[in-house]
Write an enzyme that holds these catalytic residues in place. Structure first.
Site, short mmCIF file in Angstrom:
data_model
loop_
_atom_site.label_atom_id
_atom_site.label_comp_id
_atom_site.label_asym_id
_atom_site.label_seq_id
_atom_site.Cartn_x
_atom_site.Cartn_y
_atom_site.Cartn_z
N HIS A 37 3.75 -1.23 -0.71
CA HIS A 37 5.19 -1.43 -0.94
C HIS A 37 5.42 -2.20 -2.24
CE1 HIS A 37 5.31 -1.27 3.65
NE2 HIS A 37 6.13 -0.30 3.31
N GLU A 151 3.72 8.30 -1.54
CA GLU A 151 3.24 9.67 -1.29
C GLU A 151 2.32 9.78 -0.08
OE1 GLU A 151 1.69 10.96 -5.09
OE2 GLU A 151 3.35 12.39 -5.25
#
Ligand code: PAF
Length: 283
Positions: A37, A151
């Site tokens: 993150h 992704e």
């Protein structure tokens, strides 16, 4: 960093920021933040004047009550981490503030144009409806210029791209590469649920996927899928739920290596009770 929980307050703030001509980057998350993150947030900081991170464990995208209950949550820890990367705003609403009574009692529906018919879709009924429901809500409230997604959730990124087009959001979707631990394990909030031993064993997912890339000239697509599944299922306590090799845009399974130039292998593996996903690009 300012913490905001009220949807109308974040909406008001973002309207004003846009009137001032500021660019906004949004990183939607469900918390339990990790370096993966943080890499999205650093990119959002670099590419926008204002960076907003949302932390919301969205109940409508969980098709399994136990999974929702055990999903790791620690807002104070998340807020401390966000300070270290100079995030500007943390939007952390409560479910009651996000969903009206009517929304709680009706199922959100979206036309996925087939993107939900493969991989996670049939195995997690309602999951992507919930994802589209919350992400479209965040996009409407915040109206960012750019939004960042990892992704690792390859199918999710394709679906959010489709949603952005069909719902006509003027937002650039920025997919960000999977971040891995040094041992290869894809970073995920769910890794917190693994024991140290399981974490070590789960590194085989990446190692087997990586090795499979060297076999595409010898094995057909079907043979390679079997090879990956057999290699991983032979390691206790790994259990492959599916391994699909798909066209990276349509997400439809391919049957031969020369069918397209955009080929991704997507996997879901249980390591004990923890469901892990990963993917690898063949071309
Ligand atoms: O990828 C996630 O963490 C979630 O699915 C998202 C995009 C934040 C929506 O709840």
């Amino acid at each position: 960093m300012k913490i905001i929980s009220s949807p109308s307050e974040i909406n008001h703030l973002c309207n004003n920021l846009k009137l001032e001509g500021k660019t906004i980057g949004l990183v939607p998350t469900m918390g339990a933040l990790h370096d993966g993150h943080l890499s999205l947030i650093k990119r959002a900081k670099k590419e926008n004047e204002i960076c907003i991170v949302s932390v919301f464990v969205n109940p409508t995208q969980f098709n399994n009550a136990k999974d929702l209950e055990t999903y790791p949550r620690d807002l104070n820890k998340d807020a401390t981490l966000l300070e270290t990367v100079s995030c500007d705003y943390l939007f952390a609403p409560k479910a009651d503030e996000i969903y009206s009574e009517e929304e709680k009692n009706t199922t959100f529906k979206f036309d996925f144009q087939g993107l939900d018919k493969v991989m996670e879709g049939p195995r997690r009924p309602g999951h992507f409806n919930g994802v589209v429901q919350i992400v479209s809500k965040l996009f409407t409230l915040i109206q960012p210029h750019k939004a960042y997604f990892g992704e690792k959730d390859f199918q999710q990124v394709a679906i959010i791209r489709l949603m952005t087009q069909t719902m006509k959001f003027d937002i650039e979707i920025c997919p960000c590469p999977i971040l891995r631990a040094e041992n290869g394990l894809a970073l995920s909030s769910r890794n917190e649920l693994l024991t140290e031993n399981e974490k070590q064993i789960a590194t085989n997912i990446f190692h087997v996927l990586n090795e499979s890339k060297t076999k595409t000239d010898k094995l057909s697509v079907k043979e390679l899928i079997n090879w990956v599944e057999n290699e991983l299922n032979a390691i206790q306590p790994l259990q492959v739920e599916y391994y699909e090799i798909v066209d990276g845009t349509t997400l439809q399974p391919i049957s031969s290596w020369n069918e397209t130039n955009d080929i991704v292998g997507c996997i879901t593996v249980y390591c004990g009770n923890v469901r892990l996903i990963d993917n690898i690009r063949y071309k």
